[in-house]
Scaffold this active site. Sequence first.
Site, PDB file in Angstrom:
ATOM      1  N   CYS A  92      35.710  73.988  52.362  1.00 22.27           N
ATOM      2  CA  CYS A  92      35.110  73.633  53.330  1.00 22.27           C
ATOM      3  C   CYS A  92      34.140  74.561  53.921  1.00 22.27           C
ATOM      4  O   CYS A  92      34.034  75.758  53.448  1.00 22.27           O
ATOM      5  CB  CYS A  92      36.182  73.189  54.436  1.00 22.27           C
ATOM      6  SG  CYS A  92      35.406  71.827  55.646  1.00 22.27           S
ATOM      7  N   CYS A  94      33.451  74.791  57.635  1.00 22.89           N
ATOM      8  CA  CYS A  94      33.481  75.061  59.050  1.00 22.89           C
ATOM      9  C   CYS A  94      33.808  76.328  59.371  1.00 22.89           C
ATOM     10  O   CYS A  94      33.470  76.729  60.529  1.00 22.89           O
ATOM     11  CB  CYS A  94      34.400  74.050  59.574  1.00 22.89           C
ATOM     12  SG  CYS A  94      35.863  73.782  58.897  1.00 22.89           S
ATOM     13  N   LYS A 167      42.657  62.203  55.734  1.00 22.10           N
ATOM     14  CA  LYS A 167      42.475  63.103  56.665  1.00 22.10           C
ATOM     15  C   LYS A 167      41.922  62.697  58.108  1.00 22.10           C
ATOM     16  O   LYS A 167      40.860  62.120  58.022  1.00 22.10           O
ATOM     17  CB  LYS A 167      41.565  64.378  56.462  1.00 22.10           C
ATOM     18  CG  LYS A 167      41.646  65.351  57.458  1.00 22.10           C
ATOM     19  CD  LYS A 167      40.862  66.616  56.796  1.00 22.10           C
ATOM     20  CE  LYS A 167      40.624  67.641  57.973  1.00 22.10           C
ATOM     21  NZ  LYS A 167      40.146  68.885  57.632  1.00 22.10           N
ATOM     22  N   ARG A 177      42.089  75.605  64.689  1.00 24.23           N
ATOM     23  CA  ARG A 177      40.648  76.135  64.832  1.00 24.23           C
ATOM     24  C   ARG A 177      40.381  77.318  65.701  1.00 24.23           C
ATOM     25  O   ARG A 177      39.597  78.169  65.601  1.00 24.23           O
ATOM     26  CB  ARG A 177      39.987  74.818  65.714  1.00 24.23           C
ATOM     27  CG  ARG A 177      39.815  73.696  64.801  1.00 24.23           C
ATOM     28  CD  ARG A 177      39.277  72.352  65.326  1.00 24.23           C
ATOM     29  NE  ARG A 177      39.084  71.430  64.428  1.00 24.23           N
ATOM     30  CZ  ARG A 177      38.740  70.081  64.904  1.00 24.23           C
ATOM     31  NH1 ARG A 177      38.464  69.841  65.980  1.00 24.23           N
ATOM     32  NH2 ARG A 177      38.991  69.060  64.035  1.00 24.23           N
ATOM     33  N   ARG A 189      34.206  65.711  64.829  1.00 27.80           N
ATOM     34  CA  ARG A 189      34.130  65.675  63.387  1.00 27.80           C
ATOM     35  C   ARG A 189      34.493  63.975  62.942  1.00 27.80           C
ATOM     36  O   ARG A 189      34.952  63.781  61.931  1.00 27.80           O
ATOM     37  CB  ARG A 189      35.214  66.311  62.760  1.00 27.80           C
ATOM     38  CG  ARG A 189      35.224  67.792  62.962  1.00 27.80           C
ATOM     39  CD  ARG A 189      36.114  68.517  61.922  1.00 27.80           C
ATOM     40  NE  ARG A 189      36.352  70.002  61.837  1.00 27.80           N
ATOM     41  CZ  ARG A 189      35.779  70.899  62.341  1.00 27.80           C
ATOM     42  NH1 ARG A 189      34.203  70.922  62.430  1.00 27.80           N
ATOM     43  NH2 ARG A 189      36.181  72.092  62.430  1.00 27.80           N
ATOM     44  N   GLU A 205      39.780  55.475  51.296  1.00 30.42           N
ATOM     45  CA  GLU A 205      39.719  56.638  50.886  1.00 30.42           C
ATOM     46  C   GLU A 205      40.400  57.211  49.757  1.00 30.42           C
ATOM     47  O   GLU A 205      40.025  58.049  48.907  1.00 30.42           O
ATOM     48  CB  GLU A 205      39.983  57.655  52.173  1.00 30.42           C
ATOM     49  CG  GLU A 205      39.245  57.357  53.407  1.00 30.42           C
ATOM     50  CD  GLU A 205      37.878  58.281  53.201  1.00 30.42           C
ATOM     51  OE1 GLU A 205      37.455  58.867  52.228  1.00 30.42           O
ATOM     52  OE2 GLU A 205      36.909  58.032  54.040  1.00 30.42           O
ATOM     53  N   LYS A 220      46.915  63.861  56.035  1.00 35.20           N
ATOM     54  CA  LYS A 220      46.931  65.120  56.946  1.00 35.20           C
ATOM     55  C   LYS A 220      46.565  64.421  58.465  1.00 35.20           C
ATOM     56  O   LYS A 220      45.449  63.766  58.484  1.00 35.20           O
ATOM     57  CB  LYS A 220      45.965  66.169  56.517  1.00 35.20           C
ATOM     58  CG  LYS A 220      45.669  66.929  57.543  1.00 35.20           C
ATOM     59  CD  LYS A 220      44.606  68.102  56.898  1.00 35.20           C
ATOM     60  CE  LYS A 220      44.389  69.038  57.952  1.00 35.20           C
ATOM     61  NZ  LYS A 220      43.122  69.751  57.709  1.00 35.20           N
ATOM     62  N   TYR A 284      53.669  75.588  57.695  1.00 34.94           N
ATOM     63  CA  TYR A 284      53.755  77.050  58.532  1.00 34.94           C
ATOM     64  C   TYR A 284      55.297  77.203  58.607  1.00 34.94           C
ATOM     65  O   TYR A 284      55.701  78.487  58.922  1.00 34.94           O
ATOM     66  CB  TYR A 284      52.899  77.075  59.681  1.00 34.94           C
ATOM     67  CG  TYR A 284      51.559  76.516  59.532  1.00 34.94           C
ATOM     68  CD1 TYR A 284      50.641  77.429  59.229  1.00 34.94           C
ATOM     69  CD2 TYR A 284      51.131  75.466  59.775  1.00 34.94           C
ATOM     70  CE1 TYR A 284      49.220  77.302  58.944  1.00 34.94           C
ATOM     71  CE2 TYR A 284      49.595  75.039  59.993  1.00 34.94           C
ATOM     72  CZ  TYR A 284      48.919  75.814  59.373  1.00 34.94           C
ATOM     73  OH  TYR A 284      47.545  75.584  59.102  1.00 34.94           O
TER      74      TYR A 284
END
Length: 300
Positions: A92, A94, A167, A177, A189, A205, A220, A284
């Site tokens: 990506c 960003c 997503k 972020r 976004r 999608e 996600k 995580y």
Amino acid sequence: SDFIYPLFIEEGENIKEEISSMPGQYRWSIDRVGEELAELKELGITSILLFGIPKHKDPQGSEAYNDKGIVQEAIRYIKKNFPEFLIITDVCMCEYTSHGHCGILDDCEVLNDETLKFIAKIALSHVKAGADIVAPSDMMDGRIMAIREILDENGYVNTPIMAYSAKYSSNYYGPFREAADSAPSFGDRKSYQMDFRNSKEYFREVEADIEEGADFIMVKPALAYLDVINAVSNISLPIVAYNVSGEYSMVKAASQNGWIDEKGIVMENMFAMKRAGVNIIITYHAKDIAKWYKNKEVIF
Ligand code: PBG
Ligand code: ZN
């Protein structure tokens, strides 16, 4: 072996910086990430998803496709020193653009087709550096085909694409972020990520990504989208759920306050995703879970 562990790699030296909104998660410089990789290896978690945090940002996100960029160098370091790891890279823009959007801007608008060329270039540069799988998270239409074409043309016909297919434009990405310094400097976004009020768009999608050549389908965030996971779970590709930063931070915060039983809640969440039909979980929590199993603190 069902887990993928996200890692944030920052340009610089001697960095091990805890992300304040994500207790237990760190930004690592390449010279120190070996500490984390050694621990992961010991715990049996050998699939990682790499995010890069560059020093330099510009409107074109040029560090993202720099063959000597932070992610490219990290891949080379890991392949050399920890060859047992499967390396997946987030593709990506960003984290690399000065405006924080996931694509190329024309004034205030993200240009879908112009961005595709950049996304393809980034993916190729990761694969050249040694990435095993590329995972585009930008959500531009047509990106899977653009990546497949550039990889095939360059001889990387066997490198799989893990598509962030469904997503959503989600409030659950907040802590990430901060971690990746990738918040958009204006707007949101919503022109490229999906509207969570729409209960049908995921179908188009996912269908498009399969047709364009995706090898994995990702949903996600995960926990507020188990309906979507379940609806796509019968397709003939592996289903990946990204248990995102906000989902992690909420559990950690409540647990640190003594309001919930962390192990119980985390395992319940993991099995909820599995029950919905997920094959692979990006989370995580992976290290904690592996430790709990090892110490027999959770038994299933
Ligand atoms: C970048 C990207 C994001 C996440 C993964 N890749 C953030 C975003 O789209 O704003 C979110 C991961 C997380 O919240 O854990 N496109
Ligand atoms: Zn992005």
